[in-house]
Design an enzyme around this catalytic site. Structure first.
Site, PDB file in Angstrom:
ATOM      1  N   HIS A   1      -3.372   7.202   2.380  1.00  0.00           N
ATOM      2  CA  HIS A   1      -3.760   5.975   2.496  1.00  0.00           C
ATOM      3  C   HIS A   1      -5.492   5.413   2.313  1.00  0.00           C
ATOM      4  O   HIS A   1      -5.574   5.746   3.458  1.00  0.00           O
ATOM      5  CB  HIS A   1      -2.951   5.182   2.744  1.00  0.00           C
ATOM      6  CG  HIS A   1      -3.759   3.296   2.044  1.00  0.00           C
ATOM      7  ND1 HIS A   1      -3.812   2.899   1.479  1.00  0.00           N
ATOM      8  CD2 HIS A   1      -3.254   2.485   3.070  1.00  0.00           C
ATOM      9  CE1 HIS A   1      -3.822   1.788   0.862  1.00  0.00           C
ATOM     10  NE2 HIS A   1      -4.129   1.541   1.980  1.00  0.00           N
TER      11      HIS A   1
ATOM     12  N   ASN B   1      -9.886   0.019  -0.268  1.00  0.00           N
ATOM     13  CA  ASN B   1      -8.964  -0.334  -0.200  1.00  0.00           C
ATOM     14  C   ASN B   1      -8.255  -0.380  -1.487  1.00  0.00           C
ATOM     15  O   ASN B   1      -8.372  -2.571  -1.519  1.00  0.00           O
ATOM     16  CB  ASN B   1      -8.472  -0.833   1.025  1.00  0.00           C
ATOM     17  CG  ASN B   1      -6.664  -0.701   1.079  1.00  0.00           C
ATOM     18  OD1 ASN B   1      -6.122  -0.612  -0.022  1.00  0.00           O
ATOM     19  ND2 ASN B   1      -5.750  -1.557   2.528  1.00  0.00           N
TER      20      ASN B   1
ATOM     21  N   CYS C   1       0.842  -1.152   0.451  1.00  0.00           N
ATOM     22  CA  CYS C   1       0.060   0.255  -0.580  1.00  0.00           C
ATOM     23  C   CYS C   1       0.643   1.369   0.061  1.00  0.00           C
ATOM     24  O   CYS C   1       0.291   1.647  -0.661  1.00  0.00           O
ATOM     25  CB  CYS C   1      -0.727  -0.202   0.975  1.00  0.00           C
ATOM     26  SG  CYS C   1      -2.345  -1.442   1.707  1.00  0.00           S
TER      27      CYS C   1
END
Length: 323
Positions: free
Chosen positions: A250, A280, A113
């Site tokens: 994020h 996500n 990520c």
């Protein structure tokens, strides 16, 4: 002084949208349960003909169009991904080919990520080192391919998509008023591997594997680690949270985003949140959120923007950009 200036942004999302309610017949969950704990309302899921390369190409073309450039103007393609089309060659090379580029060079970057923040920092170094004038930085993922769809703790969280930016060399005076990348801080700690990982790979199981996560452990570490690199970035640039115009974190969990902003003293109205729309999307998360905020006019020329991410490994990082 050479600075890496953002020239354009772009995004691409799969056609299929999967709402929270769509999980109710698959696993023991509900729209209310997912939304309350994560802030997610929907995510995009790639069809069979949509891949990390095809989404990455579409995002790249959108960023080039926004910048008023063509693939001929690009020297380097850096793709952040944990879901490549093949073990090798690098999916960045496939995107390079799809764009019709027969010059320059391309490679993948794997920091889960945090990948896009790592890739932006790497591209900045290539530009400042004189090895590239313009770099296409892409975050593209098809995490739906590595999910265990019977595991409600993970399958409801992730989605697919891609985002991209074009960075180019610009002149600066070496002050905080310069446009472009101003400071960055990257970290990793492999001792946390078992908290967020994929249980397969070419060298171990010979399979792709599935994503596994200890959600509470990840949450417990996230806010402190994020704060660490952001404060280091602030210190390097000589600013405070009050100087920021926008915080683009994020998009993993609304609770983590809110807790991080609160701990850092970043006002809620300065935080870009798209986790409700995309879920996500790992390395695509930050550039997708960035592209939304640029497209709707929130982020404007001259704004001071902080990007941040944390992912499996653990890896985490932050980068400060004057738009």
């Amino acid at each position: 002084m050479i600075r890496s200036v953002v020239r354009g942004t772009g995004a691409a999302l799969p056609r299929r949208i999967m709402k929270n309610a769509d999980f109710e017949g698959m696993v023991e969950t509900s729209d209310e349960w997912i939304a309350q704990r994560t802030g997610i309302r929907q995510r995009h899921i790639a069809a069979d003909d949509e891949t990390t390369a095809s989404l990455g190409e579409a995002a790249a073309r959108a960023a080039l169009a926004d910048a008023g450039l063509t693939p001929d103007d690009i020297d380097l393609v850096v793709l952040a991904t944990s879901t490549p089309n093949n073990t090798f060659p690098a999916t960045a090379v496939e995107i390079q080919n799809r764009l019709g580029m027969r010059h320059g060079f391309a490679f993948d970057m794997q920091a889960v990520c945090s990948g896009f923040v790592y890739a932006m920092t790497t591209a900045d170094l290539y530009i400042r080192g004189g090895l590239a004038k313009r770099v296409l930085v892409i975050g593209s993922e098809t995490f739906s391919r590595i999910l265990d769809w019977s595991d409600r703790s993970t399958c409801v969280l992730f989605g697919d998509g891609a985002g991209a930016v074009v960075l180019e060399a610009g002149d600066g005076a070496g002050t905080i008023a310069d446009r472009g990348v101003l400071a960055a801080s990257l970290r990793s700690d492999g001792s946390h591997k078992e908290k967020l990982f994929v249980d397969g790979g070419p060298s171990t199981t010979g399979t792709v594997g599935h994503l596994r996560m200890e959600g509470r452990e990840v949450f417990k570490h996230a806010v402190g680690m994020i704060t660490d690199v952001i404060e280091a970035t602030f210190s390097a640039a000589g600013i405070t949270a009050n100087d920021l115009d926008w915080f683009v974190p994020h998009q993993a969990n609304k609770r983590i985003i809110d807790a991080s902003a609160k701990k850092l003293g970043i006002a809620e109205q300065k935080v870009v949140v798209t986790v409700d729309l995309h879920g996500n999307t790992s390395a695509a998360s930050v550039p997708l959120a960035l592209s939304v905020a640029v497209a709707d006019g929130r982020i404007k020329k001259g704004d001071l923007v902080l990007l941040e991410a944390m992912g499996g490994g653990f890896t985490w990082g932050a980068i400060l950009v004057r738009w």
